[in-house]
Design an enzyme around this catalytic site. Structure first.
Site, PDB file in Angstrom:
ATOM      1  N   ASP A 105       0.787  -1.237   0.000  1.00 61.60           N
ATOM      2  CA  ASP A 105       0.000   0.000   0.000  1.00 61.60           C
ATOM      3  C   ASP A 105       0.814   1.281   0.000  1.00 61.60           C
ATOM      4  O   ASP A 105       0.230   2.373   0.015  1.00 61.60           O
ATOM      5  CB  ASP A 105      -0.964   0.005   1.194  1.00 61.60           C
ATOM      6  CG  ASP A 105      -2.112  -0.969   0.982  1.00 61.60           C
ATOM      7  OD1 ASP A 105      -2.690  -0.947  -0.111  1.00 61.60           O
ATOM      8  OD2 ASP A 105      -2.397  -1.765   1.888  1.00 61.60           O
ATOM      9  N   ASP A 169      -6.542  -4.245  -5.979  1.00 67.35           N
ATOM     10  CA  ASP A 169      -6.225  -2.892  -5.499  1.00 67.35           C
ATOM     11  C   ASP A 169      -4.805  -2.460  -5.888  1.00 67.35           C
ATOM     12  O   ASP A 169      -4.506  -1.271  -6.025  1.00 67.35           O
ATOM     13  CB  ASP A 169      -6.323  -2.822  -3.964  1.00 67.35           C
ATOM     14  CG  ASP A 169      -7.461  -3.619  -3.360  1.00 67.35           C
ATOM     15  OD1 ASP A 169      -7.858  -4.632  -3.961  1.00 67.35           O
ATOM     16  OD2 ASP A 169      -7.937  -3.253  -2.281  1.00 67.35           O
TER      17      ASP A 169
HETATM   18  N1  GLY Z   1      -7.202  -1.266  -0.617  1.00 66.35           N
HETATM   19  C1  GLY Z   1      -8.020  -1.727   0.433  1.00 66.35           C
HETATM   20  C2  GLY Z   1      -9.456  -1.537   0.181  1.00 66.35           C
HETATM   21  O1  GLY Z   1      -9.854  -1.063  -0.860  1.00 66.35           O
HETATM   22  O2  GLY Z   1     -10.202  -1.856   1.091  1.00 66.35           O
END
Ligand code: GLY
Length: 400
Positions: A105, A169
């Site tokens: 992330d 994601d």
């Molecule tokens: N990237 C984590 C979510 O979208 O919950």
């Protein structure tokens, strides 16, 4: 409003809409800052708690970059340097994160904060921090799997062991890598980004262009072993925010590479999303909730819970992506839809009254229903992409 034929009076009305939303978002965020107090690395707004109060995170969570990013977008929308000063303060709290590599992330964390800082108030330090962040992200790439590992080892709801899980994601983190190659002239970041995007394109989608949330790879052979969910309803369902990340991620990847395969993919993922939208253009948290043939994963909660809750964060992400897809393709259907999505999000059904919703802008998002977490809550990233969409709409209007 037909997007490409707007007359002057319509454009004027739409500019008023943007102004009204900017004024509201500024006032709401002033209240948010009164609640948080000065930034201290541990008080990044994320969601609402059970008492209806603000719930914050420290800088190591996946979401801290969105609040500084929101402040940068308010600066961009208003030109008011007070927002720049706030944005700078909150951004600098994240400096240490440039060395973070415990999950993927870092792209969200650093590009939404320092990326916007660099774009709007360029300083040499910002560039160095972003390049270091890109280096940290690249440590999670493997030549064998040809993808960036999203999470470390964990188990699926059904007990399947994931040694190399990649989530959809992750497409969003690639923007940091494209940036790093541009500013350093070193193609290695770009190469990692396109390799990840190509492998994901091969393994993460079904024939109808819907997305899996998680693909687990064999780290010794590179084979895609399992296609499952973590935050969605079912292994074979389509988690709405995942589909939103896919649309945004491939639209952005086309912008950065001009590879027609990415544009084709973005259009196909967008079509799946469009075909499954309810009337108000804000999807349920998963497109297949309660449908026959989809077995809820996680626990029985997903079936017990009155599961027809929305995820306005998916709508905000897609709304912003559709403005870009409309600009790239010059196909008015995307811009028209983006405008209608923005209007829906800005309506009283989704935009909070001033001083409510723990001072977040957008209501009715869902973080992870199977984890019983953030159900029908505001979420900081919904606000971030809502403001980004507002900026993109403003830019679009200025071209008319
Ligand atoms: N990237 C984590 C979510 O979208 O919950």
């Amino acid at each position: 409003m037909a997007s490409l034929t707007a007359c002057n009076s319509e454009v004027k009305e739409e500019k008023k809409f943007i102004e009204e939303n900017t004024t509201f978002a500024s006032a709401q965020t002033v209240k948010m800052l009164e609640t948080t107090g000065e930034p201290n690395g541990k008080n990044f707004p994320r969601r609402i708690n059970k008492e209806g109060k603000l719930s914050v995170t420290n800088k190591w969570d996946w979401t801290p970059g969105f609040f500084p990013g929101t402040l940068w977008y308010l600066y961009e929308l208003t030109g008011d340097t007070v927002w720049q000063q706030e944005a700078e303060k909150w951004t600098w709290q994240m400096e240490e994160v440039q060395h973070f590599s415990a999950h993927h992330d870092i792209g969200f964390m650093m590009y939404c904060s320092y990326g916007n800082a660099e774009r709007l108030a360029s300083r040499p330090e910002y560039k160095d921090i972003l390049v270091q962040s890109a280096n940290s992200l690249c440590t999670r790439f493997s030549d064998t799997t040809q993808v960036i590992e999203s999470w470390n080892y964990r188990k699926a709801w059904d007990g399947t062991e994931w040694f190399y899980p990649v989530i959809i994601d992750n497409m969003m983190n690639l923007e940091l890598l494209f940036y790093a190659s541009k500013v350093t002239g070193d193609p290695k970041y770009y190469d990692v980004a396109v390799t990840h995007a190509n492998t994901t394109l091969k393994n993460h989608f079904r024939e109808d262009y819907s997305s899996y949330h998680v693909v687990n790879y064999d780290e010794t052979t590179g084979e895609a072993l399992h296609r499952q969910t973590c935050q969605g309803y079912s292994d074979n369902s389509t988690w709405s925010r995942g589909q939103a990340w896919a649309i945004y991620g491939y639209t952005m990847s086309y912008r950065e590479t001009k590879d027609p395969a990415y544009l084709e993919a973005a259009k196909n993922f967008a079509q799946y999303y469009i075909d499954h939208l309810p009337e108000d253009l804000v999807p349920l948290w998963d497109f297949n909730v309660g449908e026959e043939g989809y077995i809820p994963q996680g626990n029985s909660y997903a079936v017990q819970y009155p599961a027809k809750v929305k995820d306005a964060s998916a709508a905000a992400i897609t709304c912003s992506a559709f403005f870009e897809l409309g600009e790239i393709t010059q196909d008015p259907q995307y811009t028209d839809l983006a405008i209608r999505m923005l209007k829906s999000l800005a309506s009283p059904a989704y935009r909070a009254p001033l001083g409510e919703n723990a001072n977040f802008i957008i209501m009715h998002c869902t973080g992870s229903l199977p984890h019983r977490s953030e159900i029908d809550s505001p979420l900081v990233y919904a606000d971030y992409y809502f403001l980004e969409a507002l900026i993109r709409y403003k830019r679009y209007l200025s071209t008319l």
